[in-house]
Scaffold this motif. Structure first.
Motif, mmCIF file in Angstrom:
data_model
loop_
_atom_site.group_PDB
_atom_site.id
_atom_site.type_symbol
_atom_site.label_atom_id
_atom_site.label_comp_id
_atom_site.label_asym_id
_atom_site.label_seq_id
_atom_site.Cartn_x
_atom_site.Cartn_y
_atom_site.Cartn_z
ATOM 1 N N TYR A 50 -49.054 -13.144 -89.484
ATOM 2 C CA TYR A 50 -48.899 -14.380 -89.387
ATOM 3 C C TYR A 50 -50.597 -15.213 -89.816
ATOM 4 O O TYR A 50 -50.575 -16.211 -90.036
ATOM 5 N N GLY A 52 -53.131 -16.838 -91.250
ATOM 6 C CA GLY A 52 -53.423 -17.533 -92.529
ATOM 7 C C GLY A 52 -51.999 -17.844 -93.242
ATOM 8 O O GLY A 52 -52.290 -18.503 -94.153
ATOM 9 N N ASN A 53 -51.083 -17.561 -92.638
ATOM 10 C CA ASN A 53 -49.625 -17.935 -93.380
ATOM 11 C C ASN A 53 -49.100 -19.137 -92.395
ATOM 12 O O ASN A 53 -48.021 -18.737 -91.804
ATOM 13 N N ASP A 54 -49.206 -20.375 -92.846
ATOM 14 C CA ASP A 54 -48.759 -21.382 -92.052
ATOM 15 C C ASP A 54 -47.019 -21.443 -92.513
ATOM 16 O O ASP A 54 -46.441 -21.975 -91.497
ATOM 17 N N LYS A 56 -44.970 -19.032 -92.851
ATOM 18 C CA LYS A 56 -44.491 -17.983 -92.196
ATOM 19 C C LYS A 56 -44.407 -18.410 -90.817
ATOM 20 O O LYS A 56 -43.356 -18.295 -90.004
#
Length: 97
Positions: A50, A52-54, A56
């Motif tokens: 998760y 840095g994967n806004d 997701k």
């Protein structure tokens, strides 16, 4: 699952304490060290996924009736939500009535 995760995050900053609380609430038993080790590895994998994967994160946190607590770290909450799902879908969490 998200409510269990949010409660664990609010209660302690210590990762193992969070995992133990979540496990106790889901199963009504105290986790053994082997349980914590498995959950810790899964939690760390999920946090890395998760990071840095806004988009997701939003897929996990921006759904449901109860909104996600905005005071909690979103990546940690999403990752711990998946841990809660893992525990709740294990035989340890089933109750026969």
């Amino acid at each position: 699952y998200r409510s269990l995760a949010a409660d664990a995050l609010r209660q302690s900053a210590d990762e193992d304490a969070q995992l133990a609380r979540l496990y106790r609430q889901a199963t009504r038993t105290t986790p053994r060290s082997e349980h914590i080790a498995v959950l810790r590895d899964f939690y760390r994998e999920q946090r890395a996924a998760y990071a840095g994967n806004d988009a997701k994160i939003a897929g996990v946190l921006d759904v449901g009736v109860v909104p996600a607590d905005p005071t909690l770290d979103r990546a940690s909450l999403a990752a711990l939500t998946n841990v809660a799902a893992l525990v709740m879908n294990s035989p340890d969490a089933y109750t026969v009535r």
